[in-house]
Write a protein that holds these residues in place. Structure first.
Motif, short mmCIF file in Angstrom:
data_model
loop_
_atom_site.label_atom_id
_atom_site.label_comp_id
_atom_site.label_asym_id
_atom_site.label_seq_id
_atom_site.Cartn_x
_atom_site.Cartn_y
_atom_site.Cartn_z
N LYS A 23 0.81 -1.22 0.00
CA LYS A 23 0.00 0.00 0.00
C LYS A 23 0.85 1.27 0.00
O LYS A 23 0.32 2.38 -0.04
CB LYS A 23 -0.95 0.00 1.19
CG LYS A 23 -2.11 -0.97 1.02
CD LYS A 23 -3.12 -0.84 2.14
CE LYS A 23 -4.36 -1.68 1.85
NZ LYS A 23 -5.16 -1.17 0.72
N TYR A 77 -7.00 2.73 4.00
CA TYR A 77 -6.10 3.13 2.91
C TYR A 77 -6.45 2.31 1.66
O TYR A 77 -5.93 1.20 1.48
CB TYR A 77 -4.65 2.90 3.32
CG TYR A 77 -4.25 3.62 4.59
CD1 TYR A 77 -3.93 4.98 4.59
CD2 TYR A 77 -4.22 2.93 5.82
CE1 TYR A 77 -3.58 5.64 5.76
CE2 TYR A 77 -3.87 3.59 6.99
CZ TYR A 77 -3.55 4.94 6.95
OH TYR A 77 -3.22 5.60 8.11
N GLN A 79 -5.70 2.49 -1.45
CA GLN A 79 -4.75 2.29 -2.54
C GLN A 79 -4.21 0.86 -2.53
O GLN A 79 -4.04 0.26 -1.49
CB GLN A 79 -3.59 3.29 -2.46
CG GLN A 79 -2.64 3.13 -1.28
CD GLN A 79 -3.04 3.95 -0.07
OE1 GLN A 79 -4.21 4.21 0.15
NE2 GLN A 79 -2.04 4.36 0.72
N HIS A 80 -3.96 0.34 -3.70
CA HIS A 80 -3.51 -1.05 -3.90
C HIS A 80 -4.33 -2.01 -3.03
O HIS A 80 -3.86 -2.49 -2.00
CB HIS A 80 -2.03 -1.21 -3.57
CG HIS A 80 -1.46 -2.50 -4.10
ND1 HIS A 80 -0.50 -2.54 -5.07
CD2 HIS A 80 -1.77 -3.79 -3.81
CE1 HIS A 80 -0.22 -3.80 -5.35
NE2 HIS A 80 -0.98 -4.58 -4.61
#
Length: 205
Positions: A23, A77, A79-80
């Motif tokens: 991430k 989070y 992202q990814h």
């Protein structure tokens, strides 16, 4: 900044470190030496009363247990993503990751192995670990054989890939030997592939 209380050879901590790095999250590494018993220090027991690593500190919030930490990171989070968007593959990732954390990892836990060696026999700890880890990885192979691509559940790295590979990275010889022995005794044609697909991302640039 996030703080991760971790031991370098802990498979649970290993998969959280992988998740954080996938991430792209910066964090402060707080080493806890399990061999020296630092997990039972008054300071660490305030972080995690059961005395296990990993533990993640995010401001005034503390969460422990690798699966809970990874799900917290996934929610906060985005992202990814650590989970696929496909519902069935997501469910398989949950199932396989929990198989690792409930039916493989506990059997090689330092506390459990030490107890077996003290109460039964000094050599029994290694036999115990090989038997149960081999059984668990054979089950993973069967569970994931219809979902695998470049990695364990497709062509992207998701939760189960680094859940499984974290176990291999800290116990490579035990898992390789016990997995191959179990696989060959189960089927002369079947060769274990999950571990190697799971590991692939560890060595890619």
């Amino acid at each position: 900044m996030l703080k991760l209380y971790s031991y370098w050879r802990s498979s649970c901590s290993y998969r959280v470190r992988i998740g954080l790095n996938l991430k792209g999250l910066e964090y402060e590494y707080k080493a806890v030496d399990l061999l020296k018993g630092e997990q039972f220090s008054p300071e660490f027991l305030k972080i995690n009363p059961i005395g296990y690593v990993p533990a993640l500190v995010d401001g005034d919030f503390v969460v422990s247990d690798s699966f809970a930490i990874l799900m917290y990171l996934e929610e906060k989070y985005p992202q990814h993503p650590l989970l696929p968007s496909d519902l069935k593959r997501k469910a398989i990732n949950y199932q396989a990751a929990n198989l690792v954390s409930s039916s493989i990892q506990p059997f090689q836990n330092l506390t459990a192995v030490k107890y077996i060696e003290e109460k039964v026999d000094a050599d029994e700890g290694d036999v115990w670990t090989k038997t149960h880890m081999g059984k668990g990885f054979v089950a993973l192979e069967k569970l994931l054989k219809d979902y695998a691509g470049e990695y364990a559940t497709g062509d992207e790295v998701f939760l189960v890939s680094f859940s499984a590979s974290s176990m291999y990275m800290v116990n490579p010889s035990i898992i390789h030997n016990s997995l191959c022995k179990e696989a060959l005794s189960t089927s002369g044609e079947w060769k274990p592939q999950l571990v190697y697909r799971s590991l692939r991302f560890n060595f890619e640039e």
